[in-house]
Design a protein around this motif. Structure first.
Motif, PDB file in Angstrom:
ATOM      1  N   THR A  23       0.872  -1.178   0.000  1.00 46.09           N
ATOM      2  CA  THR A  23       0.000   0.000   0.000  1.00 46.09           C
ATOM      3  C   THR A  23       0.907   1.225   0.000  1.00 46.09           C
ATOM      4  O   THR A  23       1.953   1.241   0.654  1.00 46.09           O
ATOM      5  CB  THR A  23      -0.910   0.070   1.248  1.00 46.09           C
ATOM      6  N   LEU A  42      -1.105  -0.330  -4.170  1.00 50.69           N
ATOM      7  CA  LEU A  42      -2.508  -0.085  -3.823  1.00 50.69           C
ATOM      8  C   LEU A  42      -2.625   1.205  -3.012  1.00 50.69           C
ATOM      9  O   LEU A  42      -1.971   1.338  -1.969  1.00 50.69           O
ATOM     10  CB  LEU A  42      -3.071  -1.245  -2.988  1.00 50.69           C
ATOM     11  N   GLY A  44      -4.719   2.215  -0.698  1.00 49.48           N
ATOM     12  CA  GLY A  44      -5.740   1.515   0.082  1.00 49.48           C
ATOM     13  C   GLY A  44      -6.533   2.490   0.934  1.00 49.48           C
ATOM     14  O   GLY A  44      -6.013   3.511   1.395  1.00 49.48           O
ATOM     15  N   ASP A  45      -7.806   2.120   1.183  1.00 40.48           N
ATOM     16  CA  ASP A  45      -8.567   2.959   2.108  1.00 40.48           C
ATOM     17  C   ASP A  45      -8.101   2.720   3.552  1.00 40.48           C
ATOM     18  O   ASP A  45      -8.577   3.362   4.484  1.00 40.48           O
ATOM     19  CB  ASP A  45     -10.088   2.785   1.945  1.00 40.48           C
ATOM     20  N   SER A  46      -7.108   1.823   3.707  1.00 37.59           N
ATOM     21  CA  SER A  46      -6.415   1.710   4.998  1.00 37.59           C
ATOM     22  C   SER A  46      -5.784   3.041   5.389  1.00 37.59           C
ATOM     23  O   SER A  46      -5.397   3.237   6.542  1.00 37.59           O
ATOM     24  CB  SER A  46      -5.331   0.621   4.925  1.00 37.59           C
ATOM     25  N   ASP A  84      -8.682   1.916  -3.984  1.00 34.47           N
ATOM     26  CA  ASP A  84      -9.891   1.401  -3.336  1.00 34.47           C
ATOM     27  C   ASP A  84     -11.088   2.315  -3.578  1.00 34.47           C
ATOM     28  O   ASP A  84     -10.981   3.536  -3.432  1.00 34.47           O
ATOM     29  CB  ASP A  84      -9.674   1.325  -1.818  1.00 34.47           C
ATOM     30  N   LYS A 112     -10.580  -1.274  -6.704  1.00 34.51           N
ATOM     31  CA  LYS A 112     -10.808  -2.448  -5.846  1.00 34.51           C
ATOM     32  C   LYS A 112     -12.103  -2.256  -5.056  1.00 34.51           C
ATOM     33  O   LYS A 112     -12.341  -1.194  -4.496  1.00 34.51           O
ATOM     34  CB  LYS A 112      -9.616  -2.668  -4.907  1.00 34.51           C
ATOM     35  N   HIS A 136     -12.144  -7.978  -3.485  1.00 30.26           N
ATOM     36  CA  HIS A 136     -11.495  -8.205  -2.188  1.00 30.26           C
ATOM     37  C   HIS A 136     -12.427  -9.084  -1.364  1.00 30.26           C
ATOM     38  O   HIS A 136     -13.575  -8.710  -1.115  1.00 30.26           O
ATOM     39  CB  HIS A 136     -11.272  -6.822  -1.533  1.00 30.26           C
ATOM     40  N   VAL A 179      -7.987  -9.807  -4.194  1.00 27.26           N
ATOM     41  CA  VAL A 179      -7.238  -9.725  -2.938  1.00 27.26           C
ATOM     42  C   VAL A 179      -7.955 -10.607  -1.926  1.00 27.26           C
ATOM     43  O   VAL A 179      -9.181 -10.541  -1.789  1.00 27.26           O
ATOM     44  CB  VAL A 179      -7.150  -8.267  -2.424  1.00 27.26           C
ATOM     45  N   GLU A 181      -7.902 -11.664   2.011  1.00 30.72           N
ATOM     46  CA  GLU A 181      -7.331 -11.195   3.285  1.00 30.72           C
ATOM     47  C   GLU A 181      -7.743 -12.089   4.459  1.00 30.72           C
ATOM     48  O   GLU A 181      -8.938 -12.373   4.661  1.00 30.72           O
ATOM     49  CB  GLU A 181      -7.799  -9.744   3.542  1.00 30.72           C
ATOM     50  N   ILE A 202      -3.023 -11.405   1.742  1.00 24.80           N
ATOM     51  CA  ILE A 202      -2.533 -10.679   2.921  1.00 24.80           C
ATOM     52  C   ILE A 202      -3.071 -11.464   4.113  1.00 24.80           C
ATOM     53  O   ILE A 202      -4.283 -11.572   4.288  1.00 24.80           O
ATOM     54  CB  ILE A 202      -2.956  -9.180   2.903  1.00 24.80           C
ATOM     55  N   ILE A 212       0.518  -8.728  -0.521  1.00 27.42           N
ATOM     56  CA  ILE A 212       0.451  -7.287  -0.255  1.00 27.42           C
ATOM     57  C   ILE A 212       0.530  -7.072   1.247  1.00 27.42           C
ATOM     58  O   ILE A 212       0.035  -7.906   2.020  1.00 27.42           O
ATOM     59  CB  ILE A 212      -0.822  -6.629  -0.855  1.00 27.42           C
TER      60      ILE A 212
HETATM   61  O1  KIV Z   1      -6.902  -0.775   2.214  1.00 28.31           O
HETATM   62  C1  KIV Z   1      -5.962  -1.572   2.167  1.00 28.31           C
HETATM   63  O2  KIV Z   1      -4.813  -1.257   2.496  1.00 28.31           O
HETATM   64  C2  KIV Z   1      -6.221  -2.933   1.719  1.00 28.31           C
HETATM   65  C3  KIV Z   1      -5.122  -3.934   1.869  1.00 28.31           C
HETATM   66  C4  KIV Z   1      -5.029  -4.331   3.291  1.00 28.31           C
HETATM   67  C5  KIV Z   1      -5.279  -5.095   0.968  1.00 28.31           C
HETATM   68  O3  KIV Z   1      -7.291  -3.216   1.266  1.00 28.31           O
END
Ligand code: KIV
Length: 264
Positions: A23, A42, A44-46, A84, A112, A136, A179, A181, A202, A212
């Motif tokens: 990410t 990515l 990511g919305d993380s 995302d 994603k 995902h 993906v 997880e 992951i 990832i």
């Molecule tokens: O948002 C994110 O970082 C993710 C990863 C954990 C795959 O979806």
């Protein structure tokens, strides 16, 4: 480095050549990653947790995702860039079209989406309109309140069968990547073998086509929030570029993740 395409990634799967992905949320790290062997990134919305300090991904908006996708694309011009679709930005078909178009205009190569068979129509419609889709499955963080926490998924036979059926349905609908997880290794292996599209894991063991991790976990700066499936690569290296290179080497050689970073 050549421009990374989806056909290149499909060929890697066919040749059983594993690939590493991270990410990334800004231009500096995007550029560093591209120079050190990461060709799939990515946004990511993380970022809701790692950048914004929330305890889930739910507060992330489409505007946040657009901003970070633009930043990352400026730093990494050749990588395959996933972005995302955030919480509730693809609840209807027209929302999905608008949101995906914004992310693609911001520089994403693929969007994603979290979810199973119930998003097959969305996946088909996006694909037909020239938007490549990654799905995902497993521990999908936008569902944290449905799951009752961040828990391993697909542990019993019924939920494992459902997840495999969802994966097949999504591929048939046009998804070009998946993906997976936090699922048991045996389930990840079955999904990876069944699908022709690249599967990125992951917390799903070393059996998937790609891996990832969240950048902050790789650098060991998540404190006590680091998940058990992640590894701090910086602790074995002098600096961040070497930590990224080590992560790439270990994934490509099938040395990461180990049993210690997997669920059974
Ligand atoms: O948002 C994110 O970082 C993710 C990863 C954990 C795959 O979806």
């Amino acid at each position: 480095m050549n421009i990374t395409t989806i056909s290149y990634l499909r060929n890697r799967k066919k040749r059983q050549q594993k690939f590493a992905s991270l990410t990334v949320y800004d231009a500096t790290f995007a550029s560093l990653c591209e120079q050190h062997g990461i060709s799939v990134m990515l946004v990511g919305d993380s970022l809701g947790m790692t950048i914004q300090g929330h305890d889930s991904t739910l507060p992330v908006t489409l505007d946040h995702m657009i901003y970070h996708t633009r930043c990352v694309r400026r730093g990494a011009t050749k990588s395959w860039l996933l972005a995302d679709l955030p919480f509730m930005c693809y609840a209807t078909l027209s929302q999905a079209y608008e949101s995906a178009a914004e992310l693609m205009r911001a520089g994403a190569n693929m969007v994603k989406l979290e979810g199973g068979f119930w998003i097959t129509k969305t996946v088909r419609c996006l694909t037909e309109r020239a938007v490549p889709v990654c799905c995902h499955l497993g521990l999908t963080p936008q569902f944290v309140n449905i799951f009752g926490g961040y828990k391993i998924q697909g542990r019993d036979k019924d939920s494992a069968d459902r997840l495999l059926a969802d994966a097949v349905a999504l591929e048939r609908a046009g998804a070009q990547m998946l993906v997976l997880e936090c699922v048991p290794v045996a389930l990840a292996e079955c999904v990876t073998r069944t699908l022709a599209i690249p599967v990125i894991g992951i917390g799903a063991g070393a059996v998937t086509d790609g891996q990832i991790l969240v950048m902050q976990d790789v650098l060991g700066i998540t404190g006590d929030r680091a998940p058990s499936f992640a590894r701090n690569f910086l602790v074995d290296c002098e600096d961040i570029p070497n930590a990224i290179s080590l992560y790439v080497q270990e994934v490509e050689a099938g040395k990461f993740p180990t049993e210690q970073h997997s669920f059974y």
